[in-house]
Design a protein around this motif. Structure first.
Motif, PDB file in Angstrom:
ATOM      1  N   GLU A  72      61.762  54.808 101.613  1.00  0.00           N
ATOM      2  CA  GLU A  72      62.165  54.928 100.205  1.00  0.00           C
ATOM      3  C   GLU A  72      60.930  54.775  99.318  1.00  0.00           C
ATOM      4  OE1 GLU A  72      64.694  55.683  98.009  1.00  0.00           O
ATOM      5  OE2 GLU A  72      63.118  55.162  96.569  1.00  0.00           O
ATOM      6  N   ALA A  73      60.719  55.755  98.446  1.00  0.00           N
ATOM      7  CA  ALA A  73      59.527  55.767  97.596  1.00  0.00           C
ATOM      8  C   ALA A  73      59.502  54.599  96.602  1.00  0.00           C
ATOM      9  CB  ALA A  73      59.458  57.086  96.833  1.00  0.00           C
ATOM     10  N   GLY A  74      60.655  54.237  96.098  1.00  0.00           N
ATOM     11  CA  GLY A  74      60.709  53.238  95.035  1.00  0.00           C
ATOM     12  C   GLY A  74      60.861  51.827  95.565  1.00  0.00           C
ATOM     13  N   PRO A  75      60.986  50.870  94.620  1.00  0.00           N
ATOM     14  CA  PRO A  75      61.119  49.466  95.009  1.00  0.00           C
ATOM     15  C   PRO A  75      62.557  49.084  95.331  1.00  0.00           C
ATOM     16  CG  PRO A  75      61.083  49.626  92.636  1.00  0.00           C
ATOM     17  CD  PRO A  75      60.918  51.038  93.159  1.00  0.00           C
ATOM     18  N   ARG A  76      62.686  47.899  95.840  1.00  0.00           N
ATOM     19  CA  ARG A  76      63.969  47.236  95.920  1.00  0.00           C
ATOM     20  C   ARG A  76      64.110  46.428  94.633  1.00  0.00           C
ATOM     21  NH1 ARG A  76      66.397  46.027 101.150  1.00  0.00           N
ATOM     22  NH2 ARG A  76      64.750  46.854 102.454  1.00  0.00           N
ATOM     23  N   PHE A  77      65.163  46.616  93.895  1.00  0.00           N
ATOM     24  CA  PHE A  77      65.370  45.808  92.687  1.00  0.00           C
ATOM     25  C   PHE A  77      66.210  44.604  93.076  1.00  0.00           C
ATOM     26  CE2 PHE A  77      64.404  50.005  91.040  1.00  0.00           C
ATOM     27  CZ  PHE A  77      63.521  49.718  90.012  1.00  0.00           C
ATOM     28  N   ASP A  78      65.509  43.505  93.362  1.00  0.00           N
ATOM     29  CA  ASP A  78      66.209  42.326  93.853  1.00  0.00           C
ATOM     30  C   ASP A  78      66.815  41.519  92.727  1.00  0.00           C
ATOM     31  OD1 ASP A  78      65.874  42.689  96.536  1.00  0.00           O
ATOM     32  OD2 ASP A  78      63.873  41.783  96.550  1.00  0.00           O
ATOM     33  N   GLY A  79      67.644  40.580  93.106  1.00  0.00           N
ATOM     34  CA  GLY A  79      68.113  39.583  92.155  1.00  0.00           C
ATOM     35  C   GLY A  79      69.217  40.091  91.252  1.00  0.00           C
ATOM     36  N   ASP A  80      69.553  39.276  90.248  1.00  0.00           N
ATOM     37  CA  ASP A  80      70.621  39.696  89.353  1.00  0.00           C
ATOM     38  C   ASP A  80      70.087  40.802  88.454  1.00  0.00           C
ATOM     39  OD1 ASP A  80      69.275  38.650  87.118  1.00  0.00           O
ATOM     40  OD2 ASP A  80      70.108  36.664  87.482  1.00  0.00           O
ATOM     41  N   ARG A  81      70.956  41.332  87.625  1.00  0.00           N
ATOM     42  CA  ARG A  81      70.600  42.512  86.846  1.00  0.00           C
ATOM     43  C   ARG A  81      70.312  42.167  85.398  1.00  0.00           C
ATOM     44  NH1 ARG A  81      71.317  46.407  90.964  1.00  0.00           N
ATOM     45  NH2 ARG A  81      69.640  45.404  92.064  1.00  0.00           N
ATOM     46  N   ARG A  82      69.939  40.886  85.170  1.00  0.00           N
ATOM     47  CA  ARG A  82      69.743  40.410  83.817  1.00  0.00           C
ATOM     48  C   ARG A  82      68.591  41.147  83.126  1.00  0.00           C
ATOM     49  NH1 ARG A  82      66.615  34.758  83.430  1.00  0.00           N
ATOM     50  NH2 ARG A  82      65.372  35.423  81.688  1.00  0.00           N
ATOM     51  N   PRO A 125      65.762  46.559  72.225  1.00  0.00           N
ATOM     52  CA  PRO A 125      64.604  47.446  72.084  1.00  0.00           C
ATOM     53  C   PRO A 125      63.305  46.700  72.366  1.00  0.00           C
ATOM     54  CG  PRO A 125      65.545  46.880  69.932  1.00  0.00           C
ATOM     55  CD  PRO A 125      66.453  46.305  70.959  1.00  0.00           C
ATOM     56  N   GLY A 126      62.351  47.414  72.920  1.00  0.00           N
ATOM     57  CA  GLY A 126      61.022  46.843  73.107  1.00  0.00           C
ATOM     58  C   GLY A 126      60.735  46.362  74.509  1.00  0.00           C
ATOM     59  N   LEU A 127      61.643  46.598  75.454  1.00  0.00           N
ATOM     60  CA  LEU A 127      61.423  46.071  76.803  1.00  0.00           C
ATOM     61  C   LEU A 127      61.200  47.155  77.855  1.00  0.00           C
ATOM     62  CD1 LEU A 127      64.008  43.151  76.919  1.00  0.00           C
ATOM     63  CD2 LEU A 127      61.526  42.942  76.904  1.00  0.00           C
ATOM     64  N   GLY A 128      61.133  48.408  77.433  1.00  0.00           N
ATOM     65  CA  GLY A 128      60.878  49.464  78.421  1.00  0.00           C
ATOM     66  C   GLY A 128      62.152  49.923  79.095  1.00  0.00           C
ATOM     67  N   THR A 129      62.005  50.851  80.050  1.00  0.00           N
ATOM     68  CA  THR A 129      63.171  51.445  80.685  1.00  0.00           C
ATOM     69  C   THR A 129      63.686  50.524  81.796  1.00  0.00           C
ATOM     70  OG1 THR A 129      61.831  52.617  82.287  1.00  0.00           O
ATOM     71  CG2 THR A 129      62.323  53.770  80.241  1.00  0.00           C
ATOM     72  N   PRO A 130      65.010  50.504  81.996  1.00  0.00           N
ATOM     73  CA  PRO A 130      65.572  49.556  82.959  1.00  0.00           C
ATOM     74  C   PRO A 130      65.049  49.726  84.386  1.00  0.00           C
ATOM     75  CG  PRO A 130      67.329  50.616  81.688  1.00  0.00           C
ATOM     76  CD  PRO A 130      66.054  51.261  81.279  1.00  0.00           C
ATOM     77  N   TRP A 131      64.842  50.943  84.808  1.00  0.00           N
ATOM     78  CA  TRP A 131      64.512  51.150  86.229  1.00  0.00           C
ATOM     79  C   TRP A 131      63.080  51.634  86.425  1.00  0.00           C
ATOM     80  CZ3 TRP A 131      67.938  48.518  88.701  1.00  0.00           C
ATOM     81  CH2 TRP A 131      69.251  48.464  88.242  1.00  0.00           C
ATOM     82  N   VAL A 158      73.301  50.069  83.801  1.00  0.00           N
ATOM     83  CA  VAL A 158      73.287  48.932  84.732  1.00  0.00           C
ATOM     84  C   VAL A 158      74.608  48.177  84.683  1.00  0.00           C
ATOM     85  CG1 VAL A 158      72.145  47.467  82.991  1.00  0.00           C
ATOM     86  CG2 VAL A 158      72.136  46.746  85.372  1.00  0.00           C
ATOM     87  N   CYS A 159      75.124  47.832  85.847  1.00  0.00           N
ATOM     88  CA  CYS A 159      76.321  46.999  85.908  1.00  0.00           C
ATOM     89  C   CYS A 159      75.916  45.631  86.439  1.00  0.00           C
ATOM     90  CB  CYS A 159      77.354  47.636  86.824  1.00  0.00           C
ATOM     91  SG  CYS A 159      78.758  46.529  87.109  1.00  0.00           S
ATOM     92  N   PRO A 160      75.838  44.629  85.562  1.00  0.00           N
ATOM     93  CA  PRO A 160      75.370  43.322  86.014  1.00  0.00           C
ATOM     94  C   PRO A 160      76.342  42.617  86.969  1.00  0.00           C
ATOM     95  CG  PRO A 160      75.218  43.517  83.617  1.00  0.00           C
ATOM     96  CD  PRO A 160      76.043  44.665  84.103  1.00  0.00           C
ATOM     97  N   SER A 161      77.616  43.021  86.980  1.00  0.00           N
ATOM     98  CA  SER A 161      78.582  42.311  87.827  1.00  0.00           C
ATOM     99  C   SER A 161      78.649  42.862  89.249  1.00  0.00           C
ATOM    100  CB  SER A 161      79.980  42.400  87.211  1.00  0.00           C
ATOM    101  OG  SER A 161      80.529  43.685  87.442  1.00  0.00           O
ATOM    102  N   GLY A 162      78.094  44.037  89.462  1.00  0.00           N
ATOM    103  CA  GLY A 162      78.204  44.652  90.783  1.00  0.00           C
ATOM    104  C   GLY A 162      79.519  45.390  90.993  1.00  0.00           C
ATOM    105  N   ALA A 163      80.336  45.524  89.933  1.00  0.00           N
ATOM    106  CA  ALA A 163      81.621  46.229  90.062  1.00  0.00           C
ATOM    107  C   ALA A 163      81.410  47.722  90.290  1.00  0.00           C
ATOM    108  CB  ALA A 163      82.459  46.020  88.808  1.00  0.00           C
ATOM    109  N   LYS A 164      80.397  48.255  89.669  1.00  0.00           N
ATOM    110  CA  LYS A 164      80.083  49.681  89.840  1.00  0.00           C
ATOM    111  C   LYS A 164      79.416  49.877  91.199  1.00  0.00           C
ATOM    112  CE  LYS A 164      76.261  51.530  88.044  1.00  0.00           C
ATOM    113  NZ  LYS A 164      75.253  52.053  87.089  1.00  0.00           N
TER     114      LYS A 164
END
Ligand SMILES: Cc1cc2nc3c(=O)[nH]c(=O)nc-3n(C[C@H](O)[C@H](O)[C@H](O)COP(=O)(O)OP(=O)(O)OC[C@H]3O[C@@H](n4cnc5c(N)ncnc54)[C@H](O)[C@@H]3O)c2cc1C
Ligand code: SF4
Lengths: 535, 187
Positions: free
Chosen positions: A47-57, A66-72, A218-224
């Motif tokens: 897989e070319a990209g990273p593993r996005f570990d941890g919660d989705r906060r 605004p001001g924090l860049g793109t989520p992924w 992003v779904c922080p609960s993991g329901a999606k």
């Protein structure tokens, strides 16, 4: 700000004696990996990209504030691309690189294609026929719905035949759906539920939806559902998933009939060769093409699996049409980030022949918290602004089919390279007149509903300002004739006997349904075909 | 309209931060730093909290009650993230320092309308929020937007403008089906 993606995995060396090497850990690759690992095969996923570990906060905040860049973290030198067609193609808004692939960001609407989508040429003399029929895919659709945990109801009179209920109950209609329902009833438009890869109750060890309202991106609960589920299951079954592993070319044997290695580079600058018996390309509809073209050799100067010359051609998208405005009543929008009603009543029409489906949005108009963070004032003035802006918006969306055309294509831009020095993908795309006419038809139906409901229409997205839905289809099309297609009905390349392609790049036509359920069904089928070849 | 500690904890929970503000303020006062390496570890938490509360009184609607309790709990939870916490503390301290420079008083001692104009004079109303930007950008990000996020992503703040289940807040799957705004979180 610190990134959640990391280089925590340190051993990225190849697996010896791998049976199967899969490139890409989105749903297309992850489902194949899980199935084959569970059947006892030795599987490695690069897989070319990273593993996005941890919660989705962090992703949640990046999305809302605004001001924090793109989520992924999309859009750096790794992701360079060229858009050369009449319509600009915003590629990096339409994909994610990481374990889970683009499902990290996706919306999660999942519906089956209609029977006619598999035989457009025979029925209407346009597009192409698939080498398989809806009936061939039907059991795999059912299995895919179980894999993704689809919440749905059997209330859609226009849906293709099915033999079983959905694994999870549908989400009930929204309050704004009930407003639309009155108007649609008078217009004799049938509304029905939307199958959703989202837990309406606890499923598969994941939470039910708790109403964050941020599903996309992003779904922080993991329901999606995200393909991280299948990656996790594949790993439990013994598969090795290597993140930050960018496959740069596939090598073939002297006879040119088999792939013998996937060559990949890791963050330490090392380049490795992964050998295996079978290779599955699952990089998404743009990068699948790029990797085949980057793998050109003396024997295959036009790229791997490309004796037909059609690799990259027939790039298709779904186009968005929409209309919205304000009503004289509260509409209760932006509580959740997904829709609960659609109509597929016009999908099979022959005038226009392009498929089209209509959506009743639950996220029309502004969100007060998002507006507050962009406002130029505060205190009572802000409160008044927000209260005025929110509350009565209402809108419809639509997806419209684009038929395959050789002049919409993906190729390599040999003038521009990424941070590893490899040519970047070039997307050459435009919206043709036939698709524009279908967009106009979608607007016409939307206008009739808005009018019946008494909406003061404020905006329209139609033929002149449409945009893509980020479904990359058609670029390694499936067919029976090796002269005109890249893979056969099993998704195996005509040219190389152990090279398989997973994902929507194999779709000969794309209908107007979001593609991922069909991707999942094809991956399940492809895994079965590979399993049949295992000793 | 009254904000409570519970509202702050609800917003923090939405951000994945548990137990915000459950502990008394002084627990969070870092030991006075001996070194002067400029990392602002020496900023007393009490100054940070009082400055943020005083800014909250400006950026929140005037009818809001319970601001101190709410902001205290939120800031304590928020500053547990080391990097973000350090940046927030520094931005609050700089705002306080500007107030002392220009008006000879701590930010929190200025009358509310003077706090309002000071923030506007600093450009915090129109600046883009940038976590590590210029002074106005940092104050917009860490003071103004941090406070506005806490307020409008909370069910109580959201309700004030018509939505009790705002984006970012896990308010369940009932509210989207209802015709009217629920009066309280539970019903
Ligand atoms: C905003 C948005 C909303 C969407 N909503 C929906 C929806 O509601 N319903 C729906 O059905 N679909 C939706 N989609 C589309 C859906 O996300 C895709 O159809 C699906 O993710 C495709 O799966 P895939 O595995 O083929 O590709 P991807 O999910 O894109 O995964 C491909 C993976 O391959 C990796 N890769 C690429 N090149 C290489 C390489 N050279 N070496 C190693 N790895 C590589 C990438 O890093 C990536 O992780 C949406 C997409 C977007 C952007
Ligand atoms: S509304 Fe969307 S983001 Fe929120 S919990 Fe449900 S699925 Fe996840």
């Amino acid at each position: 700000m610190m990134s959640t993606s990391n280089h925590a995995q340190t051993d990225r060396t190849p697996v010896s004696d791998a049976d199967v090497c899969i490139v890409g850990a989105g749903p297309a690759g992850a489902i194949v990996a899980q199935r084959l690992a569970a059947s006892g095969a030795s599987v490695v996923v690069l897989e070319a990209g990273p593993r996005f570990d941890g919660d989705r906060r962090e992703q949640l905040e990046r999305h809302v504030r605004p001001g924090l860049g793109t989520p992924w973290e999309m859009g750096g030198p790794r992701d360079e691309f060229t858009s050369s067609g009449e319509s600009f193609y915003p590629l990096n808004a339409g994909r994610v690189k990481g374990v889970g692939g683009t499902t990290l960001h996706w919306q999660g609407m999942v519906m089956r294609l209609h029977e006619r989508d598999f035989e457009l040429d025979s029925r209407h003399g346009v597009g192409a026929d698939w080498p398989i029929s809806y009936t061939d895919l039907k059991p795999y659709y059912a299995a895919a719905e179980r894999e993704l945990g689809v919440a749905g109801a059997v209330d859609n009179p226009y849906a293709p035949p099915r033999d079983e209920a959905y694994p999870l109950p549908a989400f009930p209609p929204s309050y704004s759906d009930s407003l639309f329902a009155e108007a649609c009833e008078r217009l004799e438009i049938d509304m029905h539920s939307v199958p959703s890869a989202r837990n309406s109750e606890p499923f598969d060890g994941r939470s039910p939806c708790v109403g964050y309202g941020t599903c996309k991106p992003v779904c922080p609960s993991g329901a999606k559902y995200t393909a991280e589920s299948h990656v996790e299951k594949a790993e439990s079954a013994g598969a090795r998933v290597v993140d930050h592993a960018r496959v740069r070319r596939l090598e073939h044997d002297e006879s040119g009939t088999s792939v013998v290695a996937a060559v990949y580079t890791t963050p330490d600058g090392e380049t490795h060769r992964q050998t295996a018996d079978e290779y599955v390309l699952a990089c998404g509809g743009v990068e699948n093409v790029r990797l085949l073209l980057l793998s050109a050799s003396d024997q295959y100067p036009d790229g791997l699996a490309n004796s037909s010359g059609v690799v990259g051609q027939y790039f298709m998208e779904h186009l968005f049409a929409g209309m919205g405005g304000r009503l004289d009543r509260p509409t209760r929008q932006n509580h959740v980030g997904f829709n609960t009603s659609e109509t597929h009543q016009f999908y099979d029409d022959s005038e226009p022949v392009n498929g089209l489906k209509l959506e009743f949005l639950n996220y029309a108009g502004p969100s007060p918290v998002v507006d507050a963070l962009h406002a130029e004032t505060w205190g009572d003035e802000l409160r008044t602004q927000l209260a005025d802006a929110y509350g009565t918006h209402i809108a419809m969306g639509a997806l419209v089919e684009q038929l395959p055309r050789a002049d919409n294509y993906v190729t390599l831009d040999t003038e521009t390279t990424d941070d590893l020095g490899d040519p970047v993908p070039e997307v050459h795309w435009s919206v043709d007149d036939q698709t524009r006419a279908a967009l106009a038809r979608a607007n016409e139906i939307q206008a009739s509903v808005m009018d019946e409901l008494g909406v003061d229409v404020e905006w329209t997205v139609g033929p002149d300002n449409t945009g893509p839905a980020f479904h990359h289809m058609g670029t390694t099309r499936m067919g029976t004739d090796p002269e005109t297609s890249v893979v056969d009905g099993e998704c195996r390349s005509h040219d190389l006997q152990n090279l398989w392609i997973a994902g929507s790049s194999v779709f000969p036509t794309g209908g107007a349904m979001n593609p991922t359920l069909t991707i999942a069904a094809l991956s399940l089928r492809l895994a079965e075909s590979i399993q049949g070849r295992m000793p | 309209m009254r904000l409570t500690r519970r509202d702050a904890i609800a917003v923090l929970a939405g951000l994945g931060i548990v137990g915000g503000g459950a502990v008394a303020i002084d627990r969070f006062d870092p030991p006075t730093a001996e070194s002067d390496d400029g990392d602002r570890d020496d900023i007393p938490q009490a100054v940070v909290v009082s400055t943020m509360v005083a800014a909250g009184e400006v950026v929140y609607p005037s009818e809001t009650e319970g601001i101190r309790e709410f902001v205290e709990a939120y800031v304590l939870g928020r500053t547990r993230d080391e990097e973000r916490g350090a940046q927030l503390r520094a931005a609050a301290a700089e705002l306080d320092a500007v107030a002392r420079d220009w008006h000879g008083e701590p930010f929190s001692d200025l009358p509310r309308d003077e706090r309002d104009s000071l923030l506007r004079e600093l450009g915090a109303d129109t600046a883009d929020p940038v976590a590590d930007g210029t002074l106005s950008e940092r104050i917009r990000f860490h003071v103004v937007n941090e406070l506005l996020y806490a307020f409008y992503a909370s069910p109580t703040g959201g309700r004030l403008v018509g939505i009790e289940n705002p984006i970012g807040y896990p308010g369940g799957t009932e509210s989207y089906q209802r015709a009217t705004t629920a009066e309280t979180e539970d019903g």
